[in-house]
Scaffold this motif. Structure first.
Motif, short mmCIF file in Angstrom:
data_model
loop_
_atom_site.label_atom_id
_atom_site.label_comp_id
_atom_site.label_asym_id
_atom_site.label_seq_id
_atom_site.Cartn_x
_atom_site.Cartn_y
_atom_site.Cartn_z
N ASP A 112 16.24 25.65 14.13
CA ASP A 112 15.63 24.45 13.55
C ASP A 112 16.29 23.17 14.04
O ASP A 112 15.61 22.20 14.39
CB ASP A 112 15.70 24.53 12.02
CG ASP A 112 14.80 25.60 11.44
OD1 ASP A 112 13.78 25.93 12.09
OD2 ASP A 112 15.11 26.12 10.35
N GLU A 113 17.64 23.15 14.04
CA GLU A 113 18.33 21.95 14.49
C GLU A 113 18.08 21.70 15.97
O GLU A 113 17.88 20.56 16.40
CB GLU A 113 19.83 22.08 14.21
CG GLU A 113 20.66 20.88 14.66
CD GLU A 113 20.23 19.58 13.98
OE1 GLU A 113 20.48 18.50 14.57
OE2 GLU A 113 19.64 19.63 12.88
N ALA A 114 18.10 22.77 16.77
CA ALA A 114 17.82 22.62 18.20
C ALA A 114 16.42 22.08 18.42
O ALA A 114 16.20 21.25 19.31
CB ALA A 114 17.99 23.97 18.90
N ARG A 167 13.19 18.03 20.48
CA ARG A 167 11.94 17.24 20.48
C ARG A 167 12.24 15.74 20.54
O ARG A 167 11.59 14.99 21.25
CB ARG A 167 11.11 17.56 19.23
CG ARG A 167 10.35 18.88 19.31
CD ARG A 167 9.28 18.94 18.23
NE ARG A 167 9.87 18.85 16.89
CZ ARG A 167 10.08 19.89 16.08
NH1 ARG A 167 9.77 21.11 16.50
NH2 ARG A 167 10.59 19.73 14.89
N ALA A 168 13.25 15.32 19.77
CA ALA A 168 13.60 13.89 19.76
C ALA A 168 14.08 13.44 21.14
O ALA A 168 13.76 12.34 21.60
CB ALA A 168 14.68 13.62 18.71
N ALA A 169 14.86 14.29 21.79
CA ALA A 169 15.37 13.92 23.12
C ALA A 169 14.24 13.78 24.12
O ALA A 169 14.22 12.84 24.93
CB ALA A 169 16.37 14.98 23.59
N TRP A 170 13.28 14.70 24.11
CA TRP A 170 12.17 14.60 25.06
C TRP A 170 11.25 13.43 24.72
O TRP A 170 10.71 12.78 25.61
CB TRP A 170 11.38 15.90 25.11
CG TRP A 170 12.02 16.93 25.99
CD1 TRP A 170 12.51 18.15 25.64
CD2 TRP A 170 12.25 16.81 27.39
NE1 TRP A 170 13.02 18.80 26.72
CE2 TRP A 170 12.88 17.99 27.81
CE3 TRP A 170 11.99 15.81 28.34
CZ2 TRP A 170 13.25 18.22 29.15
CZ3 TRP A 170 12.36 16.02 29.66
CH2 TRP A 170 12.98 17.21 30.06
N ASP A 171 11.09 13.13 23.44
CA ASP A 171 10.28 11.97 23.06
C ASP A 171 10.90 10.67 23.57
O ASP A 171 10.18 9.72 23.90
CB ASP A 171 10.12 11.91 21.53
CG ASP A 171 9.16 12.96 21.00
OD1 ASP A 171 8.35 13.48 21.79
OD2 ASP A 171 9.24 13.27 19.79
N ALA A 172 12.23 10.63 23.62
CA ALA A 172 12.93 9.41 24.04
C ALA A 172 13.12 9.34 25.55
O ALA A 172 13.39 8.27 26.09
CB ALA A 172 14.28 9.33 23.36
N ALA A 173 12.98 10.46 26.24
CA ALA A 173 13.27 10.50 27.67
C ALA A 173 12.16 9.85 28.48
O ALA A 173 10.99 9.84 28.09
CB ALA A 173 13.45 11.95 28.12
N GLU A 174 12.55 9.33 29.64
CA GLU A 174 11.54 8.86 30.59
C GLU A 174 11.06 10.06 31.39
O GLU A 174 11.85 10.72 32.08
CB GLU A 174 12.11 7.81 31.53
CG GLU A 174 11.09 7.32 32.54
CD GLU A 174 11.57 6.19 33.42
OE1 GLU A 174 10.82 5.80 34.33
OE2 GLU A 174 12.70 5.70 33.21
N THR A 175 9.79 10.35 31.31
CA THR A 175 9.24 11.53 31.99
C THR A 175 8.21 11.17 33.06
O THR A 175 7.51 12.05 33.57
CB THR A 175 8.61 12.49 30.97
OG1 THR A 175 7.56 11.81 30.25
CG2 THR A 175 9.64 13.02 30.00
N GLY A 176 8.11 9.91 33.42
CA GLY A 176 7.23 9.51 34.51
C GLY A 176 5.77 9.83 34.25
O GLY A 176 5.23 9.51 33.19
#
Length: 413
Positions: free
Chosen positions: A144-146, A151-160
């Motif tokens: 759950d924590e992972a 999800r938060a990290a990918w939402d904040a990342a620049e993914t082009g």
């Protein structure tokens, strides 16, 4: 028009050879990897255009302790390879500074934006569009924590050009059917892709190169600097292009360049798989809390992981394969042995940017190497840039950030 000699027959070298042939050049490709051991042919098959942000970042530095192999993570620093990873790590720390990281993102953004369109053109030109699957990929978590932090990290990342979507209930159900352990969360990426089979890709690229008029020279390339020009022993080449992956360091340093590249060794296991066990149309699945990516190829399933910083010729570490096999068993994935085992070396520079440019040491020398995890992703767009350079036309993407001379400048500042 003289001959262009390409050193290295991985995916970057083959794609560059094809672009140069199509531009009307005579091309000889020199390669000694007859058994396809190079990283080009053992990777995860993922066209990873979402990885715009260089891995050399302060976030990576801060989270490094939790990523160590001894703590269950994917990152290994073999004690016997300290002479390789200590200087590399110091250069990486400098490259991870926020200003350098932002500059790296700026450099990678246009390169990654053109990567998938360039692949679409390349597979069409070699008559094998079926090799490119453009259905994206999944990232999932079992804790759950992972799942929350992932999800938060990918939402904040620049993914082009890639986009992140919450996995649908149907997608969650489909993924859950493959695992014994319940899934805590998953996302699906659109705008990414997969090569359907790396062995097929190599065969088709080599065949297209030969049918296009190129010559494959099965030999180890020996280069020397003579009267200000790079020369390949046994080949009368007017111009030389170095695309030799991790072996490029020794070649380029022998010609006077500073190349602080390390062998970033990755591991995979493969086994035969049936359609009923793992659907052929399922895109790559990243089990992020285990740092493992699982890819279905034509008739095999592959699990890959690990970043082991060391010497390219050091023996493989069997513990890496054993951990991959444990992950597969613990997750209850529908595949069992016997597994084939592979280890290959990603050619990685400290700032996690490739080296693409023209030598200042030899007026006929060009280079394209150091693509780290993105060699497969960036091969066709790199080939297009190289062909433009050699042909004397402006590249569609600025190449100054990828000049290998950037590392020589670091030594003088």
């Amino acid at each position: 028009m003289g001959v262009i000699g390409i050193v290295g027959g991985g995916v970057v070298g083959l794609c560059a050879g094809l672009d140069l042939l199509e531009a009307g050049h005579r091309v000889v490709l020199v390669d000694d990897d007859a058994h396809a051991h190079a990283a080009s042919w053992g990777n995860a098959g993922h066209i990873a255009v979402e990885q715009v942000e260089p891995l050399a970042s302060m976030d990576m530095v801060r989270t490094l302790p939790s990523r160590l192999f001894v703590r269950g993570g994917p990152l290994a620093f073999p004690p016997g390879a300290m002479a390789q990873w200590v200087p590399f790590g110091l250069s990486l720390l400098a490259a991870a500074r926020p200003s350098r990281f932002r500059a790296g993102c700026e450099a990678m953004r246009p390169l990654m934006a053109e990567a998938l369109p360039a692949w679409a053109v390349r597979v069409e030109r070699i008559g094998a569009p079926e090799l490119l699957h453009t259905q994206g990929h999944f990232v999932l978590w079992h804790g759950d924590e992972a799942a929350r932090t992932g999800r938060a990290a990918w939402d904040a990342a620049e993914t082009g050009t890639a986009q992140v979507h919450p996995a649908t209930s149907d997608e969650i159900a489909r993924l859950s059917a493959l695992c014994r352990e319940p899934i805590a969360g998953a996302v699906r990426f659109s705008g990414t892709a997969q090569i359907s089979d790396l062995g097929d890709l190599r065969a088709v690229l080599r065949r297209a190169f030969v049918e296009g008029g190129g010559t494959l020279m099965e030999a180890k390339a020996e280069l020397a600097l003579i009267d200000g020009r790079a020369r390949i022993a046994g080949l009368d080449a007017d111009r030389v292009l170095v695309c030799a992956g991790v072996r490029s360091r020794a070649i380029m340093e022998g010609l006077g360049h500073v190349v602080p590249m390390i062998a970033e060794r990755g591991y995979h296991i493969r086994a035969q798989v049936r359609e009923s066990d793992w659907p052929a149309d399922l895109p790559p699945v990243v089990f992020e809390d285990r740092a493992m990516i699982v890819t279905r190829y034509r008739d095999t399933l592959q699990a890959a992981s690990f970043v082991e910083l060391g010497h390219p010729d050091a023996p493989a570490d069997p513990r890496k394969w054993e951990r991959l096999e444990r992950h597969v068993a613990q997750l209850g994935l529908p595949v069992s042995g016997p597994f084939t085992r592979w280890m290959g070396c990603r050619p990685t520079l400290p700032d996690y940017l490739p080296a693409i440019g023209r030598s200042t040491k030899a007026n006929n020398l060009f280079y394209a190497f150091g693509h780290q995890h993105l060699g497969l992703t960036l091969a066709p767009i790199t080939a297009r840039l190289v062909a433009a350079m050699i042909g004397g036309t402006p590249p569609v993407i600025p190449l100054a950030p990828f000049d290998i001379a950037r590392f020589a400048k670091e030594l003088t500042t």
